[in-house]
Design a protein around this motif. Structure first.
Motif, PDB file in Angstrom:
ATOM      1  N   GLU A 121      -4.959  29.007 -17.264  1.00 55.10           N
ATOM      2  CA  GLU A 121      -4.365  28.452 -18.481  1.00 55.10           C
ATOM      3  C   GLU A 121      -4.927  29.122 -19.733  1.00 55.10           C
ATOM      4  OE1 GLU A 121      -5.085  24.302 -18.142  1.00 55.10           O
ATOM      5  OE2 GLU A 121      -3.307  23.924 -16.892  1.00 55.10           O
ATOM      6  N   ARG A 122      -6.239  29.444 -19.745  1.00 55.47           N
ATOM      7  CA  ARG A 122      -6.826  30.124 -20.912  1.00 55.47           C
ATOM      8  C   ARG A 122      -6.278  31.543 -21.049  1.00 55.47           C
ATOM      9  NH1 ARG A 122      -8.537  29.739 -24.615  1.00 55.47           N
ATOM     10  NH2 ARG A 122     -10.767  30.183 -24.841  1.00 55.47           N
ATOM     11  N   LEU A 123      -6.044  32.210 -19.894  1.00 52.67           N
ATOM     12  CA  LEU A 123      -5.437  33.546 -19.945  1.00 52.67           C
ATOM     13  C   LEU A 123      -3.991  33.457 -20.447  1.00 52.67           C
ATOM     14  CD1 LEU A 123      -6.789  35.054 -16.594  1.00 52.67           C
ATOM     15  CD2 LEU A 123      -7.430  35.750 -18.918  1.00 52.67           C
ATOM     16  N   MET A 124      -3.260  32.424 -20.006  1.00 51.56           N
ATOM     17  CA  MET A 124      -1.898  32.226 -20.522  1.00 51.56           C
ATOM     18  C   MET A 124      -1.935  31.979 -22.032  1.00 51.56           C
ATOM     19  SD  MET A 124      -0.042  29.822 -17.692  1.00 51.56           S
ATOM     20  CE  MET A 124       1.327  29.536 -18.826  1.00 51.56           C
TER      21      MET A 124
ATOM     22  N   HIS B 237       4.901  25.905 -24.301  1.00 52.15           N
ATOM     23  CA  HIS B 237       6.035  25.238 -23.665  1.00 52.15           C
ATOM     24  C   HIS B 237       5.578  24.358 -22.496  1.00 52.15           C
ATOM     25  CE1 HIS B 237      10.094  24.519 -22.320  1.00 52.15           C
ATOM     26  NE2 HIS B 237       9.774  24.981 -21.096  1.00 52.15           N
ATOM     27  N   PHE B 238       4.630  24.839 -21.711  1.00 51.75           N
ATOM     28  CA  PHE B 238       4.106  24.030 -20.600  1.00 51.75           C
ATOM     29  C   PHE B 238       3.382  22.799 -21.130  1.00 51.75           C
ATOM     30  CE2 PHE B 238       3.835  27.596 -17.168  1.00 51.75           C
ATOM     31  CZ  PHE B 238       5.218  27.581 -17.068  1.00 51.75           C
ATOM     32  N   LEU B 239       2.701  22.926 -22.293  1.00 56.50           N
ATOM     33  CA  LEU B 239       2.043  21.755 -22.875  1.00 56.50           C
ATOM     34  C   LEU B 239       3.078  20.730 -23.328  1.00 56.50           C
ATOM     35  CD1 LEU B 239      -0.844  23.336 -25.037  1.00 56.50           C
ATOM     36  CD2 LEU B 239      -1.035  22.088 -22.859  1.00 56.50           C
ATOM     37  N   ASP B 240       4.182  21.234 -23.872  1.00 55.54           N
ATOM     38  CA  ASP B 240       5.208  20.324 -24.355  1.00 55.54           C
ATOM     39  C   ASP B 240       5.857  19.543 -23.205  1.00 55.54           C
ATOM     40  OD1 ASP B 240       4.728  21.200 -26.917  1.00 55.54           O
ATOM     41  OD2 ASP B 240       6.352  22.702 -26.872  1.00 55.54           O
TER      42      ASP B 240
ATOM     43  N   LEU C 154      -0.291  36.127 -13.696  1.00 51.90           N
ATOM     44  CA  LEU C 154       0.196  36.434 -15.039  1.00 51.90           C
ATOM     45  C   LEU C 154       1.439  37.310 -14.997  1.00 51.90           C
ATOM     46  CD1 LEU C 154      -3.164  37.058 -16.944  1.00 51.90           C
ATOM     47  CD2 LEU C 154      -1.642  35.095 -17.143  1.00 51.90           C
ATOM     48  N   GLY C 155       1.503  38.242 -14.017  1.00 56.34           N
ATOM     49  CA  GLY C 155       2.702  39.062 -13.889  1.00 56.34           C
ATOM     50  C   GLY C 155       3.917  38.216 -13.549  1.00 56.34           C
TER      51      GLY C 155
END
Length: 408
Positions: free
Chosen positions: A38-41, A51-54, A100-101
């Protein structure tokens, strides 16, 4: 690869590459990996992170199988092979590159989804997209070109542990201890259940082992009895074979003696027959010579009678005595001495002829007797040969029958 090598690779990945740590301590290290992702995202794909947080989509909802199964749960094998090759070459951090890819290549589609749509996309549409080898190749090129430093991962790991410590400090100690107690009780119950299962399996294994051991002992006893019976049969067969060999040797010796005896008898009879045949031939020659001599003597006498004028009066041309009147006249004229001499010579010749005939008859009788003895000897030899052959044949049949019965 063979099963042994595959298992060795699995052990190497679990222990040396740290994959085993993801499954320990309530998946604590796995949650750390989720935080790092998540930190890398947040750093590399901030719009998708927001968007994932929303929509309240957390990393453990879609990335747990990526870390725990190395992408083998949903993605095709030719893609998984590339991922495992990179893992073996560079370490477990390759999972972040691939993750990530995947997120970067699917960002546009994910930004248009809600919570349910995002979960469905990760479950269905994302694996289907990489059934094409060309898409999988592009993904692996993108993952290899991404550079994620180990310092950054270590930094995020420290942040996660610091956050967990702060949460633990802020949490009520009683609640924390109760939660820890519940966890320990669950672990204890699980261990007790495993212990009961192992004990049951041990008892079952012991019972099965005891049964197998009893069956093995019974089989061993049966095999020992069968072995003893077989040995006894073998000893009996060897004794029978030795007895038959002795009988065969005795029978051969007896037949050889009988054959030698018969051959000697045949030779003896043959020699006797030959001697008698030679004697008979000599007697026949002698008789023929004597008959010839007698005929010559008779011819001489006839010639003398024909030459003598006085004798001519008493005998006719065939050599027979003439009538009584002529004989009386001749007798009156001839001397008594000449008559007596002729009569004596005639009697001697007749006696010698009778003796010769008697000897010839005796020789023929002896020859017939010898031929009769020879026939008896030949019959005895044939009978002895047949008897020996029948005994040998019966012995062979008996031996074959005994061996056949023993074999059955």
């Amino acid at each position: 690869m063979p099963e042994e090598q595959a298992f060795s690779v699995l052990v190497k990945i679990m222990f040396d590459y740290g994959l085993r740590e993801l499954f320990k301590q309530n998946f604590e290290d796995l949650h750390c990996k989720f935080y790092q992702l998540e930190r890398l995202m947040q750093e590399c794909i901030p719009d998708l992170y927001n968007h994932f947080l929303d929509i309240s989509l957390e990393a453990h909802m879609y990335a747990s199988q990526w870390f725990l199964t190395l992408f083998t749960a949903k993605f095709p094998l030719y893609m998984v092979f590339h991922i495992i090759d990179l893992l073996l070459c560079e370490g477990i951090s390759v999972i972040f590159n691939v993750a990530l890819g995947l997120l970067k290549t699917s960002k546009d589609d994910l930004l248009l989804t809600d919570f349910e749509g995002a979960l469905k996309f990760f479950r269905v549409q994302l694996p289907k997209r990489y059934r094409s080898e060309e898409n999988a190749k592009k993904l692996m090129e993108l993952a290899c070109n991404m550079k994620i430093s180990q310092k950054k991962l270590k930094k995020y790991e420290k942040e996660y542990h610091t956050m967990r410590e702060q949460q633990a400090q802020q949490e009520d100690p009683i609640e924390r201890f109760e939660r820890e107690n519940r966890r320990l009780q669950e672990a204890n119950m699980r261990l007790e259940q495993e212990n009961d299962d192992l004990a049951h399996e041990l008892v079952t294994s012991k019972i099965a082992l005891r049964k197998d051991l009893d069956n093995a002992e019974e089989k061993a006893d049966a095999l020992n009895k069968e072995l003893l019976m077989t040995k006894q049969k073998l000893i009996d067969a060897e004794e029978e074979k030795r007895r038959l060999e002795e009988e065969s040797a005795q029978l051969k010796e007896m037949c050889r003696r009988e054959l030698d005896k018969a051959e000697s008898e045949i030779k003896k009879n043959s020699s006797i027959i030959g001697d008698y045949k030679q004697i008979c031939s000599q007697l026949s020659e002698r008789l023929e010579k004597q008959q010839t001599a007698n005929k010559m003597e008779i011819e001489k006498i006839r010639q003398k009678v024909d030459d003598c004028e006085r004798c001519r009066e008493f005998f006719n041309k065939e050599g027979r005595v003439k009538g009584m009147s002529a004989a009386k006249e001749a007798l009156d004229e001839d001397t008594d001495e000449e008559k007596e001499t002729l009569k004596n010579q005639l009697r001697e010749m007749e006696l010698e002829l009778a003796q010769t005939k008697l000897q010839l008859v005796e020789a023929e009788c002896k020859i017939q007797d010898l031929e009769h003895h020879l026939g008896l000897a030949l019959n005895e030899v044939q009978a002895a040969k047949k008897t020996w052959f029948n005994r040998t044949l019966s012995s062979i049949k008996t031996a074959t029958g005994v061996q056949g019965k023993e074999t059955c």
